[in-house]
Scaffold this motif. Structure first.
Motif, PDB file in Angstrom:
ATOM      1  N   SER B  85       0.872  -1.161   0.000  1.00  0.00           N
ATOM      2  CA  SER B  85       0.000   0.000   0.000  1.00  0.00           C
ATOM      3  C   SER B  85       0.911   1.213   0.000  1.00  0.00           C
ATOM      4  O   SER B  85       2.118   1.093  -0.059  1.00  0.00           O
ATOM      5  N   GLY B  86       0.329   2.392   0.050  1.00  0.00           N
ATOM      6  CA  GLY B  86       1.149   3.589   0.079  1.00  0.00           C
ATOM      7  C   GLY B  86       1.826   3.833  -1.256  1.00  0.00           C
ATOM      8  O   GLY B  86       1.371   3.363  -2.287  1.00  0.00           O
ATOM      9  N   ILE B  87       2.922   4.563  -1.213  1.00  0.00           N
ATOM     10  CA  ILE B  87       3.557   5.040  -2.441  1.00  0.00           C
ATOM     11  C   ILE B  87       4.050   3.892  -3.304  1.00  0.00           C
ATOM     12  O   ILE B  87       3.984   3.930  -4.530  1.00  0.00           O
ATOM     13  N   LEU B  88       4.503   2.795  -2.673  1.00  0.00           N
ATOM     14  CA  LEU B  88       5.014   1.657  -3.434  1.00  0.00           C
ATOM     15  C   LEU B  88       3.901   1.017  -4.254  1.00  0.00           C
ATOM     16  O   LEU B  88       4.078   0.717  -5.441  1.00  0.00           O
ATOM     17  N   THR B  90       1.171   2.421  -5.271  1.00  0.00           N
ATOM     18  CA  THR B  90       0.812   3.360  -6.336  1.00  0.00           C
ATOM     19  C   THR B  90       1.784   3.247  -7.498  1.00  0.00           C
ATOM     20  O   THR B  90       1.385   3.270  -8.667  1.00  0.00           O
ATOM     21  N   MET B  91       3.079   3.091  -7.172  1.00  0.00           N
ATOM     22  CA  MET B  91       4.080   3.011  -8.237  1.00  0.00           C
ATOM     23  C   MET B  91       3.912   1.740  -9.073  1.00  0.00           C
ATOM     24  O   MET B  91       4.053   1.772 -10.295  1.00  0.00           O
ATOM     25  N   CYS B 119      -5.887  -4.112  -3.830  1.00  0.00           N
ATOM     26  CA  CYS B 119      -5.477  -2.724  -4.035  1.00  0.00           C
ATOM     27  C   CYS B 119      -6.398  -1.795  -3.240  1.00  0.00           C
ATOM     28  O   CYS B 119      -7.581  -2.067  -3.105  1.00  0.00           O
ATOM     29  N   ASN B 123      -5.511   3.497  -5.084  1.00  0.00           N
ATOM     30  CA  ASN B 123      -4.663   2.966  -6.154  1.00  0.00           C
ATOM     31  C   ASN B 123      -5.461   2.517  -7.369  1.00  0.00           C
ATOM     32  O   ASN B 123      -5.011   2.664  -8.501  1.00  0.00           O
ATOM     33  N   VAL B 126      -6.177   5.652  -9.179  1.00  0.00           N
ATOM     34  CA  VAL B 126      -4.942   6.141  -9.813  1.00  0.00           C
ATOM     35  C   VAL B 126      -4.725   5.371 -11.111  1.00  0.00           C
ATOM     36  O   VAL B 126      -4.377   5.935 -12.158  1.00  0.00           O
ATOM     37  N   ILE B 163      -4.116  12.088  -9.895  1.00  0.00           N
ATOM     38  CA  ILE B 163      -3.867  11.623  -8.527  1.00  0.00           C
ATOM     39  C   ILE B 163      -4.816  12.355  -7.574  1.00  0.00           C
ATOM     40  O   ILE B 163      -5.380  11.761  -6.659  1.00  0.00           O
TER      41      ILE B 163
END
Lengths: 156, 192
Positions: B85-88, B90-91, B119, B123, B126, B163
């Motif tokens: 989860s988080g930025i990872l 999303t990437m 997810c 995300n 996104v 975003i």
């Protein structure tokens, strides 16, 4: 466009050396994609050829050019939201429109709404997310597309 | 792009429907030349010009996209999606988008699958947002027809906007939770 040709030929050569079978499959896939998009592409080109004969570039520039103002953006957003043109056919269309005086900001709105906002696909989308979220996603995307278009219009 | 239609098998009825307008147009141009209808001849000339312009670089673009499709393993990226989860997370989702092509309606089944894989709503949205700007096969076409500057600027501005939209929808999720589901009819099956 020399860059594109060189890049493609180089990639093709490297790919052939590394794995012949995979390369052939890749080219077959390319041919299949091309055949799938060919009817819509030809239809778009026919429509643009007729359209440009009926609406000369000077008129088009007035409607969708740099000085066209909110009307041009609204028109581009409306068409982009409703039309179902595959991206592979949409970009050639946009290229021709730019050559005939349509502004970059308006093209950005058209492309973004075309890909993000789907009025005709709303029934399908609400099957996945429910009507409420589907509506909100489309509305917010429409607003976002207009915002992106305005900013692009300032820069280009 | 994921259409598995085999090459070389012709369905005449669907061909006539798909190429109908183009065929009519051809008849119109032939008629214009036979009977000396000058505006029609001019339209035919500009059409020929368009076709030649496309023929000059479309083959290169499609071969590039085809090679990209075969060499870049989407399945490997798929395995990572939904875990972080988080930025990872999303990437990974953005990376997955970059490898895809096709219309938005093809993205819904994938979005539902991402949701099923764990997810976050943020995300998933996104993913849908980035779908408009970051698909590499589409970027090939965008750069080719509209130029580097246009592509770069549009991607740069699109990313924060979408975003932000994902964040707004994510908020409304918390206020009134709902379930994202794969519809019963499987004609919109996820294709990756």
């Amino acid at each position: 466009m020399k860059v594109l040709a060189v890049a493609t030929i180089l990639s093709l050569a490297v790919s052939l050396v590394v794995d012949r079978r995979k390369t052939i499959e890749g080219v077959r896939r390319a041919a299949r994609m091309f055949l799938n998009v060919l009817p819509s592409l030809l239809t778009v080109l026919v429509l643009v050829a007729v359209f440009l004969a009926l609406v000369p570039p000077e008129r088009l520039e007035k409607i969708l050019g740099i000085g066209s103002g909110p009307t041009g953006y609204a028109l581009a957003a409306a068409i982009g939201s409703i039309a179902l043109i595959p991206g592979f056919a949409a970009y050639p269309l946009c290229g021709l429109l730019i050559q005939n005086g349509v502004s970059y900001g308006i093209i950005a709105v058209f492309i973004t709404t075309l890909m993000m906002v789907g009025v005709l696909t709303l029934p399908v989308e609400s099957k996945f997310f429910g009507l409420r979220i589907a509506l909100w996603r489309n509305l917010l995307s429409l607003a976002g597309a207009l915002l992106i278009g305005f900013i692009m219009g300032i820069f280009l | 792009m994921n259409d598995k239609k085999p090459l070389g098998r012709w369905n005449w009825r669907s061909m006539v429907v798909q190429y109908g307008l183009s065929l009519l147009f051809l008849v119109f141009i032939a008629w214009s030349h036979t009977f000396g209808f000058v505006p029609g001849q001019a339209i035919g000339r500009s059409f020929t010009l368009f076709v030649l312009e496309m023929a000059a670089f479309l083959p290169f673009m499609f071969v590039l996209v085809g090679l990209f499709d075969i060499w870049v393993p989407k399945e490997k990226v798929m395995r990572h999606v939904g875990k972080g989860s988080g930025i990872l997370g999303t990437m990974w989702v953005i990376l997955l988008v970059m490898l895809q092509a096709g219309p938005l309606s093809g993205a819904f089944p994938v979005a539902a699958m991402l949701w099923k894989k764990g997810c976050t709503p943020f995300n998933v949205f996104v993913y849908l947002g980035a779908f408009s700007a970051l698909k590499i096969p589409m970027l090939t076409f965008e750069v080719g027809f509209l130029g580097w500057k246009f592509s770069l600027l549009r991607t740069l501005f699109s990313l924060p906007v979408f975003i932000l939209i994902a964040a707004v929808i994510d908020r409304s999720f918390r206020a009134a939770p709902f379930v994202m589901k794969q519809p019963e009819q499987s004609n919109y099956k996820a294709t990756i």
